[in-house]
Design an enzyme around this catalytic site. Structure first.
Site, mmCIF file in Angstrom:
data_model
loop_
_atom_site.group_PDB
_atom_site.id
_atom_site.type_symbol
_atom_site.label_atom_id
_atom_site.label_comp_id
_atom_site.label_asym_id
_atom_site.label_seq_id
_atom_site.Cartn_x
_atom_site.Cartn_y
_atom_site.Cartn_z
ATOM 1 N N LYS A 145 0.835 -1.201 0.000
ATOM 2 C CA LYS A 145 0.000 0.000 0.000
ATOM 3 C C LYS A 145 0.872 1.254 0.000
ATOM 4 O O LYS A 145 2.020 1.222 0.461
ATOM 5 C CB LYS A 145 -0.900 0.027 1.235
ATOM 6 C CG LYS A 145 -1.991 -1.025 1.283
ATOM 7 C CD LYS A 145 -2.808 -0.875 2.547
ATOM 8 C CE LYS A 145 -3.922 -1.921 2.621
ATOM 9 N NZ LYS A 145 -4.968 -1.664 1.605
ATOM 10 N N ARG A 192 -10.653 -11.132 1.335
ATOM 11 C CA ARG A 192 -11.484 -12.173 0.728
ATOM 12 C C ARG A 192 -10.844 -13.556 0.872
ATOM 13 O O ARG A 192 -11.538 -14.574 0.886
ATOM 14 C CB ARG A 192 -11.757 -11.834 -0.731
ATOM 15 C CG ARG A 192 -10.539 -11.799 -1.628
ATOM 16 C CD ARG A 192 -10.767 -11.056 -2.926
ATOM 17 N NE ARG A 192 -10.861 -9.614 -2.703
ATOM 18 C CZ ARG A 192 -11.060 -8.728 -3.688
ATOM 19 N NH1 ARG A 192 -11.180 -9.148 -4.946
ATOM 20 N NH2 ARG A 192 -11.135 -7.453 -3.414
#
Length: 520
Positions: free
Chosen positions: A287, A369
């Protein structure tokens, strides 16, 4: 802050200040005879004569300091027409209560009162029972006092509001109103607990810390608990979960909490699954540095479930058996960090999930996920529930689509989706139904595995939900399953502040989960 309900005569009322709510164009004292009896000076106060009732207008009036009620604080709800036209009218009510409580706190007062005559008028405006008003009032008042600065060396010097009294005119509906007061208190405790966890720095709030908190809840409130460690997770063949945890120094935990009061042992449970990424660097798909510190709150789904169990526990100890939720509910929380290092999962790696399906990991920052897919498979295989609700700060795409106030809701059942929409409007945990458009899954197909963990950039939140759907069965003996995925990336951690939320973790989802469990 202790919240109390009294039916004493007005001459025995006592508080540093009484709060009165009023709408624009109305006379705040018109129907408050009991208050005027205990504080007759209010009828000649110039401050109250100037009060107009506009939204969050404040008027503070003083009587003699030796009187039982020496101060009156009027606060405006604004236009009646606007109030009635709002989709979720309690939203304004909560913030007005928060504003009033913060004003009392700034005055360094320690006790506050409300009277039934005033609250009855507000209930009429909202078209609801007095018990609804009491629940929201107590909930909002406690949240207004929540402080985010628990790790600062210098603490606030403001006096604490220690007492909130609600004075009723009679014993009529006393038990229902008392139960509502306790629901408001318990819900606030759950939301504040969730906030505390998600606001906590990642060097303190680790997977082990969450497991310890879950154990404390289980011990205090008599919940069942299981905590699976890395070897046990490996034995369950949760390859996707372990792929996320590979580079983390902090060991993963798979937490299972169960509320199973006597008589519900044979119920098919409701299962809640919460994402518990205690810090998310993005892994090799790193990130940007800006705002990465906010990724301490990437465990907002797990925090919501723990906050929900905190609420259940508080309700069960509220003194009345009627408050105990007679529903079997299970919370499943896969918890880990997503770190970068020599052992980290690489883009292009293929893993085998708990379901046996394989996934090509094209982006290690789509990690939520991956831990959820194994947890969902595990939950369905073990309990075969009728309802599964998963919560996750899953995609920035959902936050961009719906903003900071609303979570995205994806489901295989339209009716269940609509029910959650209604629960959200009532509780303030707002959700909006999003499409599960099957054609979008085409972009997630892989040449080397059953599927990839990301698809096209467009429709990112839908792609994530479709990915999760692949790990649940909806046919045969599983045809009854009603599944909801809540992408809470927007409202879980917010920048804008109001009187009951000082920014940061919001505690989103706690009251929504309580509403589901209470109605199913």
């Amino acid at each position: 802050m202790n919240c109390n309900l009294y039916t004493t005569p007005s001459k025995d009322w006592k508080a540093d200040v009484c709060i009165v709510l009023s709408c624009e164009g109305t006379q705040p004292l018109e129907k408050l005879q009991a208050l005027k009896d205990v504080a007759p000076w209010v009828e000649i106060s110039p401050a109250l004569r100037d009060f107009q009732g506009k939204e969050e207008d404040l008027a503070l009036a003083y009587g003699h300091p030796e009187q039982n009620i020496p101060r009156l604080l009027c606060i405006g709800l604004g236009s009646i027409d606007k109030l009635k036209s709002e989709l979720s009218p309690f939203d304004k009510f909560r913030k007005v209560i928060g504003t009033a409580i913060k004003k009392v706190q700034k005055l360094n007062l320690t006790s506050v009162a409300f009277c039934q005559d005033n609250l009855d008028e507000i209930a009429k405006l909202y078209g609801c029972d007095l018990s609804n008003i009491v629940e929201e009032l107590v909930f909002s008042a406690k949240l207004a006092l929540y402080k985010i600065n628990i790790y600062t060396s210098k603490k606030d010097e403001d006096k604490e509001i220690t007492t909130l009294n609600i004075y009723l005119n009679s014993q009529q509906n006393y038990d229902n109103i008392k139960a509502a007061l306790r629901r408001g208190e318990s819900s606030a405790e759950g939301v504040m607990f969730s906030r505390m966890l998600a606001n906590g720095p990642a060097n303190i709030v680790t997977p082990e810390y969450l497991a310890d908190q879950a154990e404390s809840l289980a011990k205090k409130y008599n919940f069942k608990i299981e905590i699976l460690e890395k070897d046990e997770i490996k034995d369950l063949k949760m390859g996707a979960f372990l792929a996320v945890a590979k580079a983390a120094k902090e060991k993963p935990r798979f937490i299972i909490l169960e509320h199973c009061p006597k008589g519900t042992e044979d119920q098919t449970p409701i299962v809640y699954v919460g994402k518990g990424i205690t810090f998310d660097t993005g892994g090799v798909s790193l990130k940007p540095a800006a705002k990465m510190h906010e990724m301490k709150a990437d465990m907002g789904g797990a925090a919501a479930i723990l906050g929900f169990f905190k609420t259940l526990g508080e309700l069960s100890t509220s003194g009345t058996n009627e408050q105990v939720l007679k529903r079997r509910v299970i919370g499943v929380m896969p918890c880990t960090e997503n770190m970068i290092g020599g052992k980290a999962t690489r883009p292009g790696d293929v893993v085998t999930t708990c379901s046996g399906k394989t996934v090509e990991i094209l982006n290690t920052d789509a990690e939520g996920r991956l831990i959820l897919c194994d947890a969902l498979t595990y939950a369905q295989k073990r309990w075969n529930p009728e309802y599964i609700v998963d919560l996750a700060t899953l995609t920035g795409a959902c936050a961009i689509a719906l903003g900071e106030d609303i979570a995205g809701l994806f489901s295989n059942d339209v009716h269940f989706s609509h029910e959650l929409y209604q629960y959200g409007n009532k509780t303030g945990d707002y959700v909006w139904s999003m499409p599960l458009w099957g054609n979008y899954f085409e972009s997630m197909k892989s040449d080397v595995a059953d599927m990839a963990n990301i698809g096209s950039r467009e429709g990112g939140a839908i792609n994530a939900a479709l990915f999760l759907k692949q790990f649940l069965e909806f046919e045969g003996e599983n045809a009854k399953l009603k599944w909801v995925h809540i992408d809470m990336a927007g409202p879980a951690y917010v920048l804008k502040k109001n009187s009951i939320l000082g920014g940061g973790a919001s505690g989103f989802g706690v009251r929504l989960l309580l509403s589901i469990a209470s109605n199913k």
